[in-house]
Design a protein around this motif. Structure first.
Motif, PDB file in Angstrom:
ATOM      1  N   ILE A   5      72.594 -25.111  43.765  1.00 20.89           N
ATOM      2  CA  ILE A   5      71.696 -24.179  43.082  1.00 20.89           C
ATOM      3  C   ILE A   5      71.462 -22.999  44.003  1.00 20.89           C
ATOM      4  CG2 ILE A   5      69.403 -23.865  42.100  1.00 20.89           C
ATOM      5  CD1 ILE A   5      69.413 -26.861  41.465  1.00 20.89           C
ATOM      6  N   ARG A   6      71.828 -21.836  43.519  1.00 20.08           N
ATOM      7  CA  ARG A   6      71.632 -20.620  44.306  1.00 20.08           C
ATOM      8  C   ARG A   6      70.492 -19.831  43.685  1.00 20.08           C
ATOM      9  NH1 ARG A   6      77.368 -20.994  44.159  1.00 20.08           N
ATOM     10  NH2 ARG A   6      78.188 -21.303  46.240  1.00 20.08           N
ATOM     11  N   PRO A   7      69.662 -19.255  44.524  1.00 18.32           N
ATOM     12  CA  PRO A   7      68.581 -18.434  43.953  1.00 18.32           C
ATOM     13  C   PRO A   7      69.159 -17.211  43.264  1.00 18.32           C
ATOM     14  CG  PRO A   7      68.653 -18.218  46.345  1.00 18.32           C
ATOM     15  CD  PRO A   7      69.656 -19.277  45.964  1.00 18.32           C
ATOM     16  N   ASN A   8      68.451 -16.779  42.216  1.00 17.21           N
ATOM     17  CA  ASN A   8      68.899 -15.571  41.524  1.00 17.21           C
ATOM     18  C   ASN A   8      68.805 -14.387  42.473  1.00 17.21           C
ATOM     19  OD1 ASN A   8      69.228 -16.989  39.163  1.00 17.21           O
ATOM     20  ND2 ASN A   8      67.205 -16.492  38.379  1.00 17.21           N
ATOM     21  N   PRO A   9      69.864 -13.611  42.547  1.00 14.54           N
ATOM     22  CA  PRO A   9      69.780 -12.435  43.418  1.00 14.54           C
ATOM     23  C   PRO A   9      68.780 -11.446  42.835  1.00 14.54           C
ATOM     24  CG  PRO A   9      71.793 -12.376  42.116  1.00 14.54           C
ATOM     25  CD  PRO A   9      71.126 -13.703  41.841  1.00 14.54           C
ATOM     26  N   LYS A  10      68.001 -10.828  43.704  1.00 16.67           N
ATOM     27  CA  LYS A  10      67.046  -9.832  43.226  1.00 16.67           C
ATOM     28  C   LYS A  10      67.813  -8.598  42.793  1.00 16.67           C
ATOM     29  CE  LYS A  10      63.060 -11.425  45.631  1.00 16.67           C
ATOM     30  NZ  LYS A  10      61.910 -11.134  46.418  1.00 16.67           N
ATOM     31  N   ARG A  11      67.446  -8.113  41.642  1.00 15.18           N
ATOM     32  CA  ARG A  11      68.113  -6.947  41.079  1.00 15.18           C
ATOM     33  C   ARG A  11      67.450  -5.694  41.616  1.00 15.18           C
ATOM     34  NH1 ARG A  11      68.076  -5.505  34.676  1.00 15.18           N
ATOM     35  NH2 ARG A  11      68.423  -3.309  34.987  1.00 15.18           N
ATOM     36  N   GLU A  12      68.243  -4.774  42.049  1.00  7.63           N
ATOM     37  CA  GLU A  12      67.712  -3.482  42.485  1.00  7.63           C
ATOM     38  C   GLU A  12      67.317  -2.708  41.240  1.00  7.63           C
ATOM     39  OE1 GLU A  12      66.467  -0.743  45.183  1.00  7.63           O
ATOM     40  OE2 GLU A  12      67.471  -2.598  45.753  1.00  7.63           O
ATOM     41  N   LEU A  13      66.073  -2.321  41.171  1.00  8.30           N
ATOM     42  CA  LEU A  13      65.551  -1.630  39.999  1.00  8.30           C
ATOM     43  C   LEU A  13      65.481  -0.145  40.295  1.00  8.30           C
ATOM     44  CD1 LEU A  13      64.488  -2.347  37.188  1.00  8.30           C
ATOM     45  CD2 LEU A  13      62.218  -2.512  38.186  1.00  8.30           C
ATOM     46  N   THR A  14      65.913   0.640  39.331  1.00  8.71           N
ATOM     47  CA  THR A  14      65.862   2.090  39.496  1.00  8.71           C
ATOM     48  C   THR A  14      64.768   2.661  38.604  1.00  8.71           C
ATOM     49  OG1 THR A  14      67.431   2.495  37.704  1.00  8.71           O
ATOM     50  CG2 THR A  14      68.354   2.167  39.920  1.00  8.71           C
ATOM     51  N   ALA A  15      64.337   3.861  38.910  1.00  9.24           N
ATOM     52  CA  ALA A  15      63.310   4.523  38.105  1.00  9.24           C
ATOM     53  C   ALA A  15      63.805   4.712  36.671  1.00  9.24           C
ATOM     54  CB  ALA A  15      62.935   5.867  38.723  1.00  9.24           C
ATOM     55  N   GLU A  20      62.844   0.375  30.387  1.00 10.92           N
ATOM     56  CA  GLU A  20      63.472  -0.676  29.576  1.00 10.92           C
ATOM     57  C   GLU A  20      63.184  -2.053  30.175  1.00 10.92           C
ATOM     58  OE1 GLU A  20      67.845  -2.268  28.080  1.00 10.92           O
ATOM     59  OE2 GLU A  20      67.708  -0.315  29.068  1.00 10.92           O
ATOM     60  N   TYR A  21      63.219  -2.145  31.489  1.00  5.10           N
ATOM     61  CA  TYR A  21      62.980  -3.417  32.168  1.00  5.10           C
ATOM     62  C   TYR A  21      61.549  -3.897  31.924  1.00  5.10           C
ATOM     63  CZ  TYR A  21      63.944  -6.910  35.792  1.00  5.10           C
ATOM     64  OH  TYR A  21      64.163  -8.075  36.460  1.00  5.10           O
ATOM     65  N   LEU A  22      60.566  -2.973  32.043  1.00  3.05           N
ATOM     66  CA  LEU A  22      59.165  -3.322  31.797  1.00  3.05           C
ATOM     67  C   LEU A  22      58.963  -3.695  30.332  1.00  3.05           C
ATOM     68  CD1 LEU A  22      56.214  -3.660  32.582  1.00  3.05           C
ATOM     69  CD2 LEU A  22      55.935  -1.182  32.320  1.00  3.05           C
ATOM     70  N   ALA A  23      59.569  -2.954  29.418  1.00  2.00           N
ATOM     71  CA  ALA A  23      59.443  -3.259  27.986  1.00  2.00           C
ATOM     72  C   ALA A  23      59.997  -4.653  27.688  1.00  2.00           C
ATOM     73  CB  ALA A  23      60.171  -2.206  27.145  1.00  2.00           C
ATOM     74  N   THR A  24      61.121  -4.993  28.290  1.00  2.00           N
ATOM     75  CA  THR A  24      61.709  -6.327  28.109  1.00  2.00           C
ATOM     76  C   THR A  24      60.789  -7.398  28.682  1.00  2.00           C
ATOM     77  OG1 THR A  24      63.940  -5.391  28.203  1.00  2.00           O
ATOM     78  CG2 THR A  24      63.737  -7.761  28.585  1.00  2.00           C
ATOM     79  N   TYR A  25      60.249  -7.130  29.875  1.00  2.00           N
ATOM     80  CA  TYR A  25      59.334  -8.080  30.512  1.00  2.00           C
ATOM     81  C   TYR A  25      58.122  -8.331  29.621  1.00  2.00           C
ATOM     82  CZ  TYR A  25      55.812  -9.980  33.656  1.00  2.00           C
ATOM     83  OH  TYR A  25      54.829 -10.762  34.205  1.00  2.00           O
ATOM     84  N   LEU A  26      57.510  -7.252  29.124  1.00  2.00           N
ATOM     85  CA  LEU A  26      56.313  -7.388  28.283  1.00  2.00           C
ATOM     86  C   LEU A  26      56.622  -8.127  26.988  1.00  2.00           C
ATOM     87  CD1 LEU A  26      54.749  -3.862  28.874  1.00  2.00           C
ATOM     88  CD2 LEU A  26      53.849  -6.052  29.696  1.00  2.00           C
ATOM     89  N   ALA A  27      57.784  -7.859  26.395  1.00  2.00           N
ATOM     90  CA  ALA A  27      58.172  -8.553  25.164  1.00  2.00           C
ATOM     91  C   ALA A  27      58.378 -10.040  25.432  1.00  2.00           C
ATOM     92  CB  ALA A  27      59.449  -7.925  24.587  1.00  2.00           C
ATOM     93  N   GLN A  28      59.032 -10.370  26.544  1.00  2.00           N
ATOM     94  CA  GLN A  28      59.274 -11.773  26.894  1.00  2.00           C
ATOM     95  C   GLN A  28      57.958 -12.485  27.212  1.00  2.00           C
ATOM     96  OE1 GLN A  28      62.272 -13.506  26.761  1.00  2.00           O
ATOM     97  NE2 GLN A  28      62.920 -11.628  25.724  1.00  2.00           N
TER      98      GLN A  28
END
Length: 145
Positions: A5-15, A20-28
């Motif tokens: 089991i490998r930890p999920n690599p942290k995704r580099e987030l851009t401005a 879209e990432y925050l909208a997806t997070y809030l929806a989930q």
């Protein structure tokens, strides 16, 4: 071959990707909260069914086996606490109180008194700061607009 089991690599987030990432997070998160509420309601419904129709075993658990699906159980647990007043009364009545009740002295560091002494002694702030540890923590909060 063993499972690795490998930890999920942290995704580099851009401005650019953040909206879209925050909208997806809030929806989930909304879906997860709704699912949690739905599961709590389903659990309450099954607990009521267990109370009414479950078979009680020798341990006081109520169980229903649903063929081909699984088992639901209302597990009973008992915790006991000593009624010290009743025990003390019994011990006194039987002349055994001195065997059980022990007087002890406890030292207590009173923080309010400590700060009062620092204030009265006019201890410089840099010295007073040396007596404290600061622990910083952060909370993550995301809200829809």
């Amino acid at each position: 071959m063993p499972l690795v089991i490998r930890p999920n690599p942290k995704r580099e987030l851009t401005a650019k990707a953040l909206p879209e990432y925050l909208a997806t997070y809030l929806a989930q998160k909304k879906l997860a909260d709704e699912l949690e509420k739905k599961l709590a309601g389903m659990k309450a419904t099954m607990m009521a069914y267990l109370d009414a129709y479950g078979t009680e075993n020798v341990n006081g658990h109520k169980v229903i086996v649903v063929d081909g699906v699984g088992t639901i159980t209302r597990q009973r647990s008992v915790s006991r606490t000593l009624d010290e007043d009743a025990a003390d009364e019994w011990l006194t009545k039987h002349g055994k109180r001195d065997e059980v009740i022990h007087e002890i002295t406890i030292e207590e560091f009173n923080e309010d008194d400590f700060y009062r002494v620092l204030f009265e002694e006019k201890v410089p702030q840099d010295v007073a700061d040396g007596f404290t540890d600061a622990h910083e923590k952060y909370s993550f909060i995301a809200r829809p607009s």
